[in-house]
Design a protein around this motif. Sequence first.
Motif, PDB file in Angstrom:
ATOM      1  N   LYS A 174       0.762   5.528   0.071  1.00 57.47           N
ATOM      2  CA  LYS A 174      -0.080   6.679   0.373  1.00 57.47           C
ATOM      3  C   LYS A 174       0.702   7.968   0.124  1.00 57.47           C
ATOM      4  N   GLU A 222       0.863  -1.187   0.000  1.00 52.08           N
ATOM      5  CA  GLU A 222       0.000   0.000   0.000  1.00 52.08           C
ATOM      6  C   GLU A 222       0.898   1.236   0.000  1.00 52.08           C
ATOM      7  N   TYR A 267      -3.422  11.253   4.474  1.00 48.55           N
ATOM      8  CA  TYR A 267      -2.776  10.590   3.341  1.00 48.55           C
ATOM      9  C   TYR A 267      -3.845   9.920   2.471  1.00 48.55           C
ATOM     10  N   GLU A 268      -3.643   9.963   1.157  1.00 50.12           N
ATOM     11  CA  GLU A 268      -4.580   9.322   0.239  1.00 50.12           C
ATOM     12  C   GLU A 268      -3.888   8.143  -0.443  1.00 50.12           C
ATOM     13  N   THR A 269      -4.588   7.022  -0.468  1.00 51.22           N
ATOM     14  CA  THR A 269      -4.024   5.802  -1.051  1.00 51.22           C
ATOM     15  C   THR A 269      -3.943   5.911  -2.565  1.00 51.22           C
TER      16      THR A 269
END
Length: 539
Positions: free
Chosen positions: A85, A83, A101-103
Amino acid sequence: MKSNNKSTYTRTMKNYTGIVTATMLAVLITMVTLISSCKEDEGGEVPGGGELTITAIDPAKARIGEQVTITGTGFNPDYSQNEVKFYAGDDLTGGEATKIYETATLIKGTATSLVVEVPAKAQDGHIIVMANGEELESSMDFVVDTSIGNPVLTSLSPTNGYPGAEVVITGENFGESVEAIEVKFDEVVATISEVTNTTITTAVPEGMTEGEVQVNVSREGTAADKTLSYTVNKIPVDVKTAYWTATDGIYRGIISESGVIIIRLYADADENFGSANGIEVDVDGGQIYFSDQSNIFKAPINGEGPVELLYEGISSTGDIAIDKVSESVYFTARDSFKPVLTTNSYIIKGSLDGTQSLDTLYVFDRDFNPSSNQHEGPSPVSPKLYVANNKLYWTDRGKTLGVWEGSLDGTVEAKVLFDATDGLVGPSGITFDRESSKLFIADNGLSSGLESTIYVGNLNGEGDLETLVGPGDNVRAPSDMEIDTENGFVFWLNVTNENEMGETELNRASLDGEIVEVLFDDFNFANYFDLEIGEVLPE
């Protein structure tokens, strides 16, 4: 003896157990060795092997939606199990700043690199990688590139036309400045009239040679990623200047060797007339005669005004025709809806200067039908004059469907020349060739769910109708007609969308039907038109 046997049995069992245990241990060691050997042979990587690090972000500056590669160690070889971010700002709820934070979307990856797409809300800052239960924040910043990307071309509308025709280019990253954009048809620079971030309005350069060309766009020297194909049509020969009415005014269209020019001569909002309807031009006299829904006007053919009111207060006026010999104007009209059993439709005559009283030549009863809540009956449209023979012709799409003949003074009883028994389903325009005594009919079947056709027959109504141009894209919903006998063409309006109102084009066909072509297109709600037959006046 018993004790000796028991002792012997016990020792035997112990020995046996030891042998089994040793054997199982050997098998287990062998299996582990084989598994390890298989792993090495397959070149696989064990998840979680190595320290989690981030050594590079490439590029370190990119736009939203673009791809970046994160290099490091300790990533899960199955890239979908990682993942990533991107920093997306601070949450100030509660008075303390908390990083958000945006994935990112993962594209592909290995144990040492991950390719991701910059998410929509990303901002300048660190990124975080999560792999194999560990989490690591980068020591280097990623920067969001907020500049406009390279121009992207999606489509052209239309994809073909004459020199001078308007073309709309659709795409992305055009900006908002006309000065920053350059459009070329092959290597010829085009004129640009309007730019938005997603559209460019331009025109085919004059003098372009017929055939397929490539349209390319650049913004401040940066070219689009591809070009789009456009076909420059062959300019038709011997085209007459055309005039037509539309809901927003009166237009003139010219096709010359250099291309197409369409000009709005009069705008209804500027000149205080309603939606323009019927039209006829007097080239030698320099005048345009036209109607709106309740009035008759004239105006200079050069578009410079003023617009002069000739007759007013007439209900539902239609197309018009003029007779310069008797200085008369003819037009159709119809009573507006009234709560009475019978209303009327008319063919009316006036003078070109508006000084003479109106003379009603023909009156037709229209009976009220309670089922449809409408008056039904004759509805004359598209009058045409044969002055030398004292003849007046018109079409009727109403109860008395057909093509009709009367006299210029209204003293001769009207008679039908062709009707439904001849195959007509919705005659909406006519013209005729005096020399050959042939009648041309635009038969519109769209509103009835039927096919449309351009017919030709004898002007006296004898014999059968023959198809000049059959159903198809050029004859979807035809209306009004004019003729250019000098060059041997008939013209008609044609609505190209699903109903009888909207996108319109002006078509023509040779008198033998061998040539069929579109002259002007991509204009809306045209009602009637006329051709400039006579001396062409200077601009």
